[in-house]
Design an enzyme around this catalytic site. Structure first.
Site, PDB file in Angstrom:
ATOM      1  CG  ASP A 137      -7.192   2.156  -4.766  1.00 28.33           C
ATOM      2  OD1 ASP A 137      -7.584   2.435  -3.623  1.00 28.33           O
ATOM      3  OD2 ASP A 137      -7.828   1.416  -5.543  1.00 28.33           O
ATOM      4  NE  ARG A 147     -15.352  -0.801  -9.192  1.00 28.90           N
ATOM      5  CZ  ARG A 147     -15.473  -0.449  -7.903  1.00 28.90           C
ATOM      6  NH1 ARG A 147     -16.528  -0.812  -7.207  1.00 28.90           N
ATOM      7  NH2 ARG A 147     -14.527   0.244  -7.314  1.00 28.90           N
ATOM      8  CG  ASP A 176      -5.336  -0.023 -13.593  1.00 30.04           C
ATOM      9  OD1 ASP A 176      -4.800   0.822 -14.319  1.00 30.04           O
ATOM     10  OD2 ASP A 176      -4.764  -1.044 -13.154  1.00 30.04           O
ATOM     11  CB  THR A 178      -8.401   5.410  -8.301  1.00 30.61           C
ATOM     12  OG1 THR A 178      -8.223   4.484  -7.205  1.00 30.61           O
ATOM     13  CG2 THR A 178      -7.089   5.488  -9.061  1.00 30.61           C
TER      14      THR A 178
HETATM   15  O1  F6P Z   1     -10.468   1.558  -5.962  1.00 33.54           O
HETATM   16  C1  F6P Z   1     -10.952   2.293  -4.885  1.00 33.54           C
HETATM   17  C2  F6P Z   1     -11.417   1.389  -3.782  1.00 33.54           C
HETATM   18  O2  F6P Z   1     -11.903   2.177  -2.725  1.00 33.54           O
HETATM   19  C3  F6P Z   1     -10.371   0.394  -3.276  1.00 33.54           C
HETATM   20  O3  F6P Z   1      -9.456   0.951  -2.393  1.00 33.54           O
HETATM   21  C4  F6P Z   1     -11.245  -0.678  -2.693  1.00 33.54           C
HETATM   22  O4  F6P Z   1     -10.599  -1.930  -2.765  1.00 33.54           O
HETATM   23  C5  F6P Z   1     -12.445  -0.675  -3.576  1.00 33.54           C
HETATM   24  O5  F6P Z   1     -12.478   0.577  -4.249  1.00 33.54           O
HETATM   25  C6  F6P Z   1     -13.763  -0.870  -2.864  1.00 33.54           C
HETATM   26  O6  F6P Z   1     -14.761  -0.920  -3.827  1.00 33.54           O
HETATM   27  P1  F6P Z   1     -16.326  -0.881  -3.539  1.00 33.54           P
HETATM   28  O7  F6P Z   1     -16.767   0.523  -3.678  1.00 33.54           O
HETATM   29  O8  F6P Z   1     -16.884  -1.734  -4.603  1.00 33.54           O
HETATM   30  O9  F6P Z   1     -16.548  -1.395  -2.159  1.00 33.54           O
END
Ligand code: F6P
Length: 326
Positions: free
Chosen positions: A133, A78, A109, A131
């Site tokens: 999600d 990110r 998104d 994703t």
């Molecule tokens: O968007 C995918 C996801 O796995 C979500 O389900 C979760 O909230 C988030 O990413 C976790 O992100 P990170 O990899 O920053 O812990």
């Protein structure tokens, strides 16, 4: 401009959280591009890689043996630098320096919003929803979801074995980032007694305690409760369940296990089809698109439409799940 006649180079990147199937999509983009006479480049670590020119030549063989691999060979990130003011313009400038004529962005998104900004800065972008999600409003499906719910279901099956042996209640937190799709689907697949999702404002007394007592009264001896992440403190809730009902309870947070692993056949197929479609769209000179699944078909829609659409939650399935998991 006719993209194909004027340009011959496209780049592919993955951005945001990784999702199983991203590699299958990268493979499809690279090989379909080569088949069309387009030169494919790989960008490492999402939009960061564009800004810092972490870009490399891809070939038929750089994507060998990845169709079945989880994660992303391009790495992902990110990128606060891209999100900051002037970030998209900087990335677009780098694209022009390296002579990138179009970019395939695979991500969720946030990545689609980022792609829109890059597109607005003059670099044609096409996005693939990737994703776990499955919360991209414009598409019925996003790459990675099927693998994630299968992984979560397999894990819950294992937890069920031990919950059954001890007459326990297992509270299991699944991922989803403000979206209950993973919870509801794994809840159905694993026969959860209660499913807590952000789309339904639950009442602990009625939806958890009373349900446990009710199902216990009709003979149930072990219980699965699936909770979407971020809704409650699962450890505290589990203790509260034991205190209120006398049922010995345990909490499990499934976490990132849901994001890894070899993609299911469905994810590989959808990713492959979407990857080819993205190259097709770019080669026809059309940037600013998202590849989506609509009525089970692969289509391309305008990026503006994609980011303003709202994803309906499957409340019917949610209600049915509770009717049959007793
Ligand atoms: O968007 C995918 C996801 O796995 C979500 O389900 C979760 O909230 C988030 O990413 C976790 O992100 P990170 O990899 O920053 O812990």
């Amino acid at each position: 401009m006719n993209f194909l006649s004027e340009c011959k180079t496209i780049a592919v990147l993955t951005s945001g959280g990784d999702a199983p199937g991203m590699n299958s999509a990268i493979r499809a983009v690279v090989r379909f591009a080569i088949a069309k006479g387009i030169r494919p480049l790989g960008v490492r670590r999402g939009f960061n890689g564009l800004i810092h020119r972490d870009i490399f030549e891809m070939s038929i063989r750089t994507v060998s043996d990845i169709v079945a691999r989880g994660g992303t060979i391009l790495y992902t990130a990110r990128s606060p630098e891209f999100a900051a003011e002037g970030g998209p313009e900087k990335a677009a400038e780098r694209c022009r320096e390296v002579k990138i004529d179009g970019v395939v962005v695979i991500g969720g998104d946030g990545s689609i919003k980022g792609a829109k900004k890059l597109n607005d800065s003059g670099i044609p972008c096409v996005c693939l929803p990737g994703t776990i999600d499955n919360d991209i409003a414009c598409s019925e499906y996003s790459i990675g979801f099927d693998t994630a719910i299968n992984t979560a279901t397999t894990m819950i099956d294992k937890i069920r074995d031990t919950a059954q042996s001890h007459d326990r209640c297992s509270v299991i937190e699944v991922m989803g980032r403000r979206c209950g799709n993973i919870a509801v689907q794994t809840g159905v697949a694993s026969g959860a007694t209660a499913i807590l999702v952000p789309e339904y404002s639950f009442d602990f007394e009625k939806d958890v305690i009373e349900r446990l007592f009710f199902t216990q009264k009709i003979g149930k001896r072990h219980f699965i409760i699936v909770v979407s992440e971020g809704l409650v403190h699962v450890d505290k809730m589990t203790k509260e369940i034991t205190a209120r009902t006398g049922i010995d309870s345990r909490a499990t947070i499934l976490g990132h296990v849901q994001r890894g692993g070899s993609p299911t056949a469905r994810d590989r197929i959808v990713a492959s089809e979407m990857g080819c479609h993205a190259v097709e769209v770019l080669s026809e000179g059309n940037g600013g698109k998202v590849i989506a699944i609509k009525n089970n078909k692969t289509v391309d829609i305008k990026i503006e439409e994609a980011i303003t659409a709202e994803k309906p939650f499957d409340m019917k399935l949610y209600k049915k799940a509770l009717q049959i998991s007793i």
